[in-house]
Design a protein around this motif. Structure first.
Motif, PDB file in Angstrom:
ATOM      1  N   ASN A  94      37.472  28.287  48.967  1.00  0.00           N
ATOM      2  CA  ASN A  94      37.792  26.858  48.867  1.00  0.00           C
ATOM      3  C   ASN A  94      39.278  26.570  49.025  1.00  0.00           C
ATOM      4  OD1 ASN A  94      38.688  27.977  46.541  1.00  0.00           O
ATOM      5  ND2 ASN A  94      37.427  26.754  45.137  1.00  0.00           N
ATOM      6  N   GLY A  95      40.047  27.629  49.335  1.00  0.00           N
ATOM      7  CA  GLY A  95      41.474  27.432  49.568  1.00  0.00           C
ATOM      8  C   GLY A  95      42.324  27.482  48.319  1.00  0.00           C
ATOM      9  N   VAL A  96      41.713  27.735  47.137  1.00  0.00           N
ATOM     10  CA  VAL A  96      42.469  27.809  45.880  1.00  0.00           C
ATOM     11  C   VAL A  96      42.899  29.266  45.647  1.00  0.00           C
ATOM     12  CG1 VAL A  96      42.396  27.483  43.384  1.00  0.00           C
ATOM     13  CG2 VAL A  96      41.236  25.858  44.893  1.00  0.00           C
ATOM     14  N   GLU A  97      44.168  29.464  45.350  1.00  0.00           N
ATOM     15  CA  GLU A  97      44.699  30.805  45.095  1.00  0.00           C
ATOM     16  C   GLU A  97      44.915  30.997  43.582  1.00  0.00           C
ATOM     17  OE1 GLU A  97      48.602  31.788  46.661  1.00  0.00           O
ATOM     18  OE2 GLU A  97      47.820  33.729  47.295  1.00  0.00           O
ATOM     19  N   ILE A  98      44.411  32.127  43.051  1.00  0.00           N
ATOM     20  CA  ILE A  98      44.482  32.401  41.608  1.00  0.00           C
ATOM     21  C   ILE A  98      45.048  33.800  41.407  1.00  0.00           C
ATOM     22  CG2 ILE A  98      43.185  32.572  39.458  1.00  0.00           C
ATOM     23  CD1 ILE A  98      41.051  30.799  40.667  1.00  0.00           C
ATOM     24  N   GLY A  99      45.952  33.968  40.392  1.00  0.00           N
ATOM     25  CA  GLY A  99      46.558  35.267  40.078  1.00  0.00           C
ATOM     26  C   GLY A  99      45.948  35.905  38.830  1.00  0.00           C
ATOM     27  N   SER A 100      46.179  37.198  38.668  1.00  0.00           N
ATOM     28  CA  SER A 100      45.597  37.953  37.542  1.00  0.00           C
ATOM     29  C   SER A 100      46.627  38.189  36.445  1.00  0.00           C
ATOM     30  CB  SER A 100      45.075  39.307  38.030  1.00  0.00           C
ATOM     31  OG  SER A 100      46.180  40.177  38.290  1.00  0.00           O
ATOM     32  N   LYS A 101      46.120  38.579  35.334  1.00  0.00           N
ATOM     33  CA  LYS A 101      46.968  39.131  34.276  1.00  0.00           C
ATOM     34  C   LYS A 101      47.485  40.480  34.745  1.00  0.00           C
ATOM     35  CE  LYS A 101      44.065  36.926  30.762  1.00  0.00           C
ATOM     36  NZ  LYS A 101      43.104  37.156  29.664  1.00  0.00           N
ATOM     37  N   PRO A 102      48.649  40.943  34.234  1.00  0.00           N
ATOM     38  CA  PRO A 102      49.225  42.208  34.727  1.00  0.00           C
ATOM     39  C   PRO A 102      48.614  43.423  34.048  1.00  0.00           C
ATOM     40  CG  PRO A 102      50.707  41.203  33.155  1.00  0.00           C
ATOM     41  CD  PRO A 102      49.580  40.225  33.330  1.00  0.00           C
ATOM     42  N   LEU A 103      48.610  44.512  34.767  1.00  0.00           N
ATOM     43  CA  LEU A 103      48.316  45.851  34.229  1.00  0.00           C
ATOM     44  C   LEU A 103      49.618  46.631  34.281  1.00  0.00           C
ATOM     45  CD1 LEU A 103      46.484  48.289  33.414  1.00  0.00           C
ATOM     46  CD2 LEU A 103      46.193  48.710  35.866  1.00  0.00           C
ATOM     47  N   THR A 104      50.029  47.176  33.109  1.00  0.00           N
ATOM     48  CA  THR A 104      51.254  47.984  33.067  1.00  0.00           C
ATOM     49  C   THR A 104      50.904  49.448  33.246  1.00  0.00           C
ATOM     50  OG1 THR A 104      52.341  46.398  31.584  1.00  0.00           O
ATOM     51  CG2 THR A 104      53.260  48.625  31.701  1.00  0.00           C
ATOM     52  N   LEU A 105      51.527  50.062  34.230  1.00  0.00           N
ATOM     53  CA  LEU A 105      51.370  51.502  34.470  1.00  0.00           C
ATOM     54  C   LEU A 105      52.722  52.182  34.338  1.00  0.00           C
ATOM     55  CD1 LEU A 105      48.958  51.556  37.554  1.00  0.00           C
ATOM     56  CD2 LEU A 105      48.379  51.889  35.145  1.00  0.00           C
ATOM     57  N   THR A 106      52.700  53.431  33.864  1.00  0.00           N
ATOM     58  CA  THR A 106      53.938  54.198  33.678  1.00  0.00           C
ATOM     59  C   THR A 106      53.879  55.475  34.506  1.00  0.00           C
ATOM     60  OG1 THR A 106      54.196  53.369  31.413  1.00  0.00           O
ATOM     61  CG2 THR A 106      55.447  55.332  32.007  1.00  0.00           C
ATOM     62  N   ILE A 107      54.968  55.709  35.230  1.00  0.00           N
ATOM     63  CA  ILE A 107      55.120  56.964  35.973  1.00  0.00           C
ATOM     64  C   ILE A 107      56.237  57.768  35.314  1.00  0.00           C
ATOM     65  CG2 ILE A 107      55.795  58.006  38.162  1.00  0.00           C
ATOM     66  CD1 ILE A 107      54.509  55.677  39.580  1.00  0.00           C
TER      67      ILE A 107
END
Length: 483
Positions: A109-122
């Motif tokens: 429908n043309g709507v853009e949605i973002g996610s919550k972050p995932l923190t990764l450690t290297i």
């Protein structure tokens, strides 16, 4: 390109990284094993709601690593759940640190949605060993060998202290080895550290059973530190240890009494030979380990008992004369006990027969007013006194009985002059009767037949009246009674 942060961010559930480790208290969040960094890292995305892509209305998934676009996928038909992932290339996995991983979905429908972050450690940095290239220390052991006694005294473990190392993190694992040869690296245990270990000495425990099973001789102890990500330090410099843990048989032979005669379990000690405290020796073959308390026990549980506390390195002990003569005529048990870390131990028992003083060595009682071996009644104006000189090994543990035995017109006639009299301190040097407290009434002597003998008999109990001899143990005094 950097992601645009202006469109409905933080609405969708965070992505997933199947390779990441479970979080632990105070540990790095979303830690990735170094083994997973040598190939593209798969990031999975949960199916977002209200998804209906079509030929003219596609849906696009974009994945961001630290805010930078990694890759994108576009669907023109219903999405297969197995396709909901994007691989992060290995070039993006070279840097260390924490990284925020997010994704964005451009819907049909043309709507853009973002996610919550995932923190990764290297984390690619291996732990750095402490001083002396990490060589272990054994504070409880010092420079001594690992012996059977040491293990028993220390709860059947040998504790090693790991020198403080760099980059401690909860979840670090100490892998430790015990070898016949340096750096054979035969693993015998591992311990994983927690946040509670931070700032405290790190202790590893070598099991006593393992040490015994691996045998005596020169041994080498070393370890490495492996962090949660899988980075390992070098193996530490081996610590050389000597093991002599084969149990030594607990040999505790009978104590020796040099003054006594005989060499078997039972020996004889003659009181006539006792002029000073009696020496007791612990044999040189007795196995008493350094630091173990021990006690020499003379006549345990009997009157005359004496317990002598052992002194490390000393084998000769002395029993006071009063404790010896108190057991006149008896057989005395003699032993020593050791309070070992593996329980109490008792030596073999020596049985010492205490031979009484012969009557010939004891003083003869004296009666005042006696001339030679006669006593004349007409020459007496007061009750005559009995005296007895101090005898060998006299002590205040001894009781005295003095009796007069004679013959009257009615037959045998006896008089008890002193009964169960405890020797006093003054009598140790002055003897019995020196104060005039042992007298014979003239009335009693007058009742005896003239021309007949009367006898003064003395008996001594050497154990405060607990036992008495069957016969007088002093030579009697026989006197002829005259008018």
């Amino acid at each position: 390109m950097p992601m645009d942060l202006t469109h409905n961010d933080g609405v969708l559930e965070p992505p997933l990284a199947p390779a990441m480790l479970d979080d632990i208290t105070d540990g790095a969040p979303g830690l990735l094993p170094v083994a997973a960094l040598s190939q593209p890292l798969r990031i999975e995305v949960p199916q977002w709601p209200i998804s209906s892509p079509g030929p003219d209305m596609p849906e696009t998934l974009s994945l961001y690593w630290g805010g930078e676009l990694v890759d994108a996928k576009t669907w023109y038909a219903a999405i297969n759940p197995d396709e909901l992932f994007i691989d992060v290339p290995t070039d993006s996995l070279l840097k260390e640190g924490e990284f925020q991983v997010t994704y964005r979905v451009l819907g049909y429908n043309g709507v853009e949605i973002g996610s919550k972050p995932l923190t990764l450690t290297i984390d690619r940095t291996a732990p750095v060993l402490g001083g002396d290239r990490g060589r272990l220390e054994f504070p409880d052991l010092g420079s001594q060998p690992v012996t059977d006694k040491f293990l028993k005294d220390n709860g059947e473990v040998l504790r090693g202290q790991v020198p403080v190392y760099q980059t401690f993190m909860p979840g670090d694992t100490i892998v430790y080895y015990w070898d016949d040869e340096p750096l054979d690296n035969t693993q015998v245990g591992e311990v994983t550290l927690t946040s509670q270990d931070a700032g405290n000495p790190v202790i590893i425990e070598y099991d006593g059973k393992m040490i015994r099973e691996r045998g005596d001789g020169g041994r080498y102890a070393q370890y490495l530190v492996r962090d949660r990500a899988g980075n390992s330090s070098p193996v530490s410099v081996p610590k050389a240890v000597t093991v002599d843990a084969k149990p030594i048989p607990r040999v505790l032979p009978r104590p020796e009494v040099p003054l006594a005669t005989g060499s078997q379990e039972q020996v004889t000690l003659k009181l006539v030979d006792v002029d000073e405290p009696v020496e007791i020796r612990i044999p040189g073959t007795a196995v008493i380990h350094p630091g173990e308390p021990f006690t020499v026990e003379w006549a345990p549980g009997l009157f005359g008992e004496q317990l002598l506390q052992g002194v490390e390195g000393v084998s000769s002990y002395r029993v006071a004369e009063r404790h010896v003569v108190a057991l006149s005529g008896k057989t005395v048990p003699l032993r020593y006990t050791v309070d070992g870390s593996d329980g109490p131990w008792w030596s073999d028992v020596r049985r010492v027969v205490i031979e009484p003083l012969p009557r010939s060595s004891m003083p003869i009682p004296q009666l005042s007013g006696t001339t030679g071996t006669t006593f004349s009644l007409k020459q007496q104006t007061r009750d005559p006194a009995i005296t007895l000189a101090p005898w060998k090994l006299i002590s205040q543990d001894q009781w005295v009985r003095i009796e007069i035995r004679g013959v009257s017109a009615e037959g045998a006639s006896d008089l008890q002059v002193m009964r169960n009299h405890a020797v006093t301190e003054g009598e140790l040097t002055s003897g019995i009767g020196a104060t005039g407290d042992a007298t014979v009434p003239l009335a009693f002597l007058s009742s005896l037949l003239l021309g007949q003998n009367f006898t003064i008999e003395v008996m001594v109990s050497f154990d405060a009246g607990r036992t008495w001899p069957a016969l007088p143990n002093f030579e009697p005094l026989e006197i002829t009674l005259l008018a």
